[in-house]
Motif scaffolding. Structure first.
Motif, mmCIF file in Angstrom:
data_model
loop_
_atom_site.group_PDB
_atom_site.id
_atom_site.type_symbol
_atom_site.label_atom_id
_atom_site.label_comp_id
_atom_site.label_asym_id
_atom_site.label_seq_id
_atom_site.Cartn_x
_atom_site.Cartn_y
_atom_site.Cartn_z
ATOM 1 N N PRO A 13 0.773 -1.318 0.062
ATOM 2 C CA PRO A 13 0.067 0.177 -0.025
ATOM 3 C C PRO A 13 0.698 1.276 0.049
ATOM 4 O O PRO A 13 0.545 2.199 -0.671
ATOM 5 C CB PRO A 13 -0.854 -0.128 1.341
ATOM 6 C CG PRO A 13 -0.907 -1.691 1.568
ATOM 7 C CD PRO A 13 0.503 -1.932 1.048
ATOM 8 N N ARG A 14 2.154 1.058 0.699
ATOM 9 C CA ARG A 14 3.088 2.373 0.696
ATOM 10 C C ARG A 14 3.493 2.684 -0.677
ATOM 11 O O ARG A 14 3.250 3.774 -1.019
ATOM 12 C CB ARG A 14 3.790 2.155 1.664
ATOM 13 C CG ARG A 14 3.830 2.048 3.004
ATOM 14 C CD ARG A 14 5.002 1.425 3.880
ATOM 15 N NE ARG A 14 5.517 0.221 3.305
ATOM 16 C CZ ARG A 14 6.581 -0.214 3.547
ATOM 17 N NH1 ARG A 14 7.423 0.239 4.329
ATOM 18 N NH2 ARG A 14 6.878 -1.482 2.958
ATOM 19 N N VAL A 45 -8.125 9.798 -6.367
ATOM 20 C CA VAL A 45 -9.035 9.730 -5.190
ATOM 21 C C VAL A 45 -9.344 8.317 -5.080
ATOM 22 O O VAL A 45 -9.325 7.909 -3.869
ATOM 23 C CB VAL A 45 -10.095 10.537 -5.284
ATOM 24 C CG1 VAL A 45 -11.214 10.626 -4.226
ATOM 25 C CG2 VAL A 45 -9.798 12.217 -5.573
ATOM 26 N N THR A 46 -9.807 7.656 -6.103
ATOM 27 C CA THR A 46 -10.211 6.285 -6.029
ATOM 28 C C THR A 46 -9.147 5.326 -5.342
ATOM 29 O O THR A 46 -9.187 4.434 -4.577
ATOM 30 C CB THR A 46 -10.948 5.586 -7.255
ATOM 31 O OG1 THR A 46 -11.888 6.451 -7.573
ATOM 32 C CG2 THR A 46 -11.305 4.235 -7.074
ATOM 33 N N HIS A 47 -8.024 5.641 -5.985
ATOM 34 C CA HIS A 47 -6.812 4.737 -5.732
ATOM 35 C C HIS A 47 -6.347 5.045 -4.114
ATOM 36 O O HIS A 47 -5.494 4.211 -3.470
ATOM 37 C CB HIS A 47 -5.738 5.067 -6.784
ATOM 38 C CG HIS A 47 -5.814 4.309 -8.139
ATOM 39 N ND1 HIS A 47 -5.444 4.903 -9.062
ATOM 40 C CD2 HIS A 47 -6.814 3.568 -8.345
ATOM 41 C CE1 HIS A 47 -5.546 4.007 -10.232
ATOM 42 N NE2 HIS A 47 -6.644 3.218 -9.834
ATOM 43 N N LEU A 48 -6.470 6.257 -3.636
ATOM 44 C CA LEU A 48 -6.247 6.757 -2.544
ATOM 45 C C LEU A 48 -7.212 6.077 -1.612
ATOM 46 O O LEU A 48 -7.087 5.995 -0.318
ATOM 47 C CB LEU A 48 -6.024 7.982 -2.070
ATOM 48 C CG LEU A 48 -4.877 8.635 -2.773
ATOM 49 C CD1 LEU A 48 -4.853 10.236 -2.770
ATOM 50 C CD2 LEU A 48 -3.425 8.443 -2.115
ATOM 51 N N GLY A 49 -8.081 5.373 -2.001
ATOM 52 C CA GLY A 49 -9.232 4.692 -1.264
ATOM 53 C C GLY A 49 -10.254 5.784 -0.885
ATOM 54 O O GLY A 49 -10.997 5.261 -0.028
ATOM 55 N N GLU A 79 3.170 7.682 7.569
ATOM 56 C CA GLU A 79 3.375 7.710 6.218
ATOM 57 C C GLU A 79 2.513 8.119 5.298
ATOM 58 O O GLU A 79 2.393 8.730 4.496
ATOM 59 C CB GLU A 79 4.000 6.212 5.831
ATOM 60 C CG GLU A 79 4.539 6.266 4.461
ATOM 61 C CD GLU A 79 5.281 4.971 4.082
ATOM 62 O OE1 GLU A 79 4.608 4.092 4.723
ATOM 63 O OE2 GLU A 79 6.141 4.959 3.017
ATOM 64 N N GLU A 80 1.182 7.728 5.612
ATOM 65 C CA GLU A 80 -0.436 7.969 4.812
ATOM 66 C C GLU A 80 -0.364 9.508 5.077
ATOM 67 O O GLU A 80 -0.615 9.990 4.211
ATOM 68 C CB GLU A 80 -1.300 7.354 5.355
ATOM 69 C CG GLU A 80 -1.136 5.737 4.798
ATOM 70 C CD GLU A 80 -2.228 4.914 5.447
ATOM 71 O OE1 GLU A 80 -2.294 3.970 5.134
ATOM 72 O OE2 GLU A 80 -2.934 5.363 6.677
#
Length: 698
Positions: free
Chosen positions: A153-154, A187-191, A296-297
């Motif tokens: 995910p990182r 935006v979608t890929h960032l959840g 980190e996020e």
């Protein structure tokens, strides 16, 4: 890691037919990308790395999209584009491919950019590709860190930020920035489930984006800085606000929370958009499937907010400059077009498309219609070099002085020459192309002068259309610089029902075609177009909009009405310079054409002969030019009047010519052929006139 091992490749001239054997031994595939033809060649080993079977790849780089995920493709495109732009000789990058079974594999590519010898334009890229999954895993294990594999995910979130930032670099308007966030699915890929964004304006926050559709909260379109909303808070404090649970959201923002409960929000990140320590807006990302944010996020989201803020600031500056330029250009173009007795006129202007169809750029194209004495009209089309505010400013000044020179009564060649001198003496390095057509709508005679511009087009009553070749001179500004101010005058006969079309090259130039082909396409379009000039102008501009292009378009369409339409009495005026036999011959031609158009063809020979005699006398016996005017006088008896003005106050005298003399016969000829003639004093000179009775037209 991206640049590790990146160095210029030494490749043979007959590449890719005989790649170095060492590459195959090292399990490397090779490629050869012809940038001009758009063809991408890969050897057998490269096909294996991309998991492509023989015949599956057609040589189009876009076809590799079946194996390269969109986010990776965008990142690679941005990397290669930057290398091509900044003059790099090579580039290197790691990226992922998705194999046929759905697994992701890391791949490394290294390319060498070849440029031509005409200024370093890139023409070809040759290089290698290789599987790098094992290499990255071994490197991670050696460093004692968890391997950064594709599904980490990182890394995924970092890639999203990188891809989004690269896409934002091409955004020119605020709408472009919003579209990037949606189109790249960042935006979608960032959840995130939903996005909100607002800009600071006059102490308030104006919402410019919200989603998904139907998630708008009433009362939040414009909010004050002191209201208890998260976007207001981050703008006030210049500090990000991370909301890690529904309970925290409900407790911190009790006014907002009831309106978004249906979105099932479990967490949110609100980021101030800061440029030069000043907030320009705020953005909120709302999540429905997570709780909390790691350190980190949070860093990744703050970095994303910084990129968005810089892009928004750049976009706002661009839009402000564009608004100023458009306002300037609109102020410089004629606000209204005067009605012209005897003609139907339509004008159109289309700004150049930029960045696709999203925005418009400013340019120096212009049109003008100048009413002149005696039922004449001057039609102007022109194009100042450049697409910026300076081009628009130069255009405005040039339009005004050209209109002034025409209104002073100068002939078309003089109008163009004086305009060229003006532009040359102006504090600018710009030049301009221009076409000036002076039409006498009573006779249909159109005098055309062309300064480096494209030819006019003429559509007949039956709909056929043709290009009218007109001998031209140098563009305005250049002709004065090189001392070549002579502009030949062409003549077009505009019959009733004929349509004259003047345009700038933005209407003609099309991708992949030369100017002649573009003119041929345009003539076909005009021939098949509607009869009405306004509908025809709309059609041509719509076609230009669909085609797009990076040049603006100015268009002027003039149609001479039929003989049954109301017309003026008719007037023709021509300047004849001393020592210019071509001007004298042209004046005779115009006079004959006008007399015939006015229904007095049976007296055309007499009128032409008398006018020629008066003009010749004025040029021989005075200094300076002669001005000949031909007009129709109404009344109980229709008469045609010829006037020739000069700058001498000496009056002509009729006298008998000797048996072998030459002088003295001119006025005898005038007296014999004209019904009546006379002389009038005019300011610094005189006017010799004569009249002919002509029958009324039935």
């Amino acid at each position: 890691m991206v640049d590790r091992g990146a160095s210029a490749l030494s490749l043979p001239d007959d590449w890719p037919a005989h790649p170095e054997p060492i590459l195959a031994l090292n399990r490397m595939g090779t490629f050869d990308w012809d940038l001009e033809a758009g063809l991408f060649h890969m050897d057998a080993r490269a096909h294996e790395i991309f998991d492509l079977r023989p015949g599956e790849f057609d040589g189009d780089p876009d076809s590799l999209g079946v194996r390269v995920p969109p986010s990776e493709g965008l990142r690679l495109d941005a990397l290669v584009a930057q290398a091509l732009k900044d003059g790099s000789e090579n580039y290197g990058a790691y990226f992922r491919i998705r194999r046929r079974d759905g697994t992701l594999r890391w791949t490394h590519t290294q390319g060498y950019i070849r440029r031509d010898g005409t200024g370093g334009r890139p023409s070809r890229i040759v290089g290698i590709v290789r599987d790098a999954t094992d290499e990255l895993r071994e490197l991670s294990e050696h460093d004692g860190r968890a391997p950064a594999l594709p599904d980490d995910p990182r890394r995924r979130q970092g890639n999203v930020v990188q891809v989004t930032t690269a896409a934002l670099a091409h955004a020119r308007t605020v709408e472009d920035v919003i579209d990037v966030l949606k189109d790249t699915q960042g935006v979608t890929h960032l959840g995130a489930t939903s996005l909100v964004m607002g800009l600071v304006e006059a102490g308030r926050i104006r919402l410019i984006a919200e989603g998904p559709e139907g998630s708008f909260v009433p009362g939040t379109r414009v909010t004050r800085m002191d209201e208890p909303y998260p976007m207001s808070e981050v703008v006030r404090t210049l500090t990000p606000r991370f909301i890690e649970s529904p309970e925290e959201f409900a407790e911190g923002y009790p006014i907002l929370w009831p309106h978004i409960t249906e979105l099932d929000i479990t967490a949110a990140a609100y980021l101030p958009l800061i440029v030069q320590a000043r907030p320009i807006g705020a953005m909120g990302l709302l999540y429905s499937d997570r709780r909390g944010f790691t350190h980190e996020e949070r860093d990744i989201l703050v970095a994303l907010g910084s990129s968005i803020a810089q892009s928004l600031q750049r976009a706002m500056f661009y839009e402000q400059e564009k608004d100023i330029a458009e306002g300037l250009q609109q102020a410089m173009l004629p606000r209204t077009i005067p009605s012209v007795p005897g003609a139907d006129v339509a004008v159109r202007y289309r700004a150049a498309a930029i960045g696709g169809a999203k925005g418009r750029d400013i340019g120096g194209d212009w049109y003008d219609l100048i009413p002149l004495p005696g039922g004449r009209v001057g039609a102007v089309i022109g194009d100042v070099q450049g697409h910026d505010t300076h081009a628009a400013a130069v255009m405005g000044q040039l339009r005004i002085v050209l209109r002034a020179y025409a209104a002073e009564g100068h002939n078309p060649a003089t109008v163009m020459a004086r305009a060229s001198v003006f532009l040359h003496e102006l504090d600018t390095d710009r030049f301009a192309t221009c076409l000036y057509a002076e039409a006498d709508l009573a006779t249909g005679v159109v005098q055309v002068v062309r300064a480096g511009h494209i030819d006019p087009l003429l559509r007949a009553s039956d709909g056929s259309c043709r290009r009218v070749p007109v001998e031209g001179g140098l563009p305005l500004g250049l002709s004065a610089e090189f001392g070549r101010l002579e502009y030949p005058v062409g003549t077009i006969e505009l019959d009733p029902g004929h349509t004259l079309l003047l345009c700038t090259d933005g209407l003609v130039e099309q991708p992949g075609t030369d100017l002649d082909d573009g003119m041929q396409i345009l003539t076909g379009l005009i021939a098949a177009g509607p009869h009405d000039v306004r509908a025809l102008a709309d059609l041509l501009i719509d076609e230009a909009d669909e085609r797009g292009g990076d040049d603006d378009v100015a268009l002027l369409v003039l149609r001479r009405r039929g003989l049954d339409a109301p017309q003026s009495g008719g007037r023709l005026q021509q300047h004849v310079a001393p020592g210019d036999p071509e001007a004298l011959a042209e004046a005779r031609h115009l006079i004959r054409a006008a007399v015939r158009a006015w229904g007095a063809g049976d007296r055309a020979d007499e009128v032409e002969l008398v006018a020629d005699e008066l003009m010749t006398n004025a040029l021989m016996h005075t200094e300076g030019a002669a001005i000949v005017t031909l007009r129709v006088l109404g009344g109980a008896e229709r008469r045609l009047r010829v006037e020739v003005e000069d700058t001498s106050s000496a009056l002509p005298r009729r006298r008998e010519a000797g048996t072998s003399g030459v002088s003295g016969r001119g006025l005898m000829l005038v007296d014999l052929l004209a019904d009546v003639w006379g002389v009038e004093a005019r300011g610094g000179g005189k006017c010799v006139w004569c009249e002919f009775g002509v029958p009324l037209r039935r």
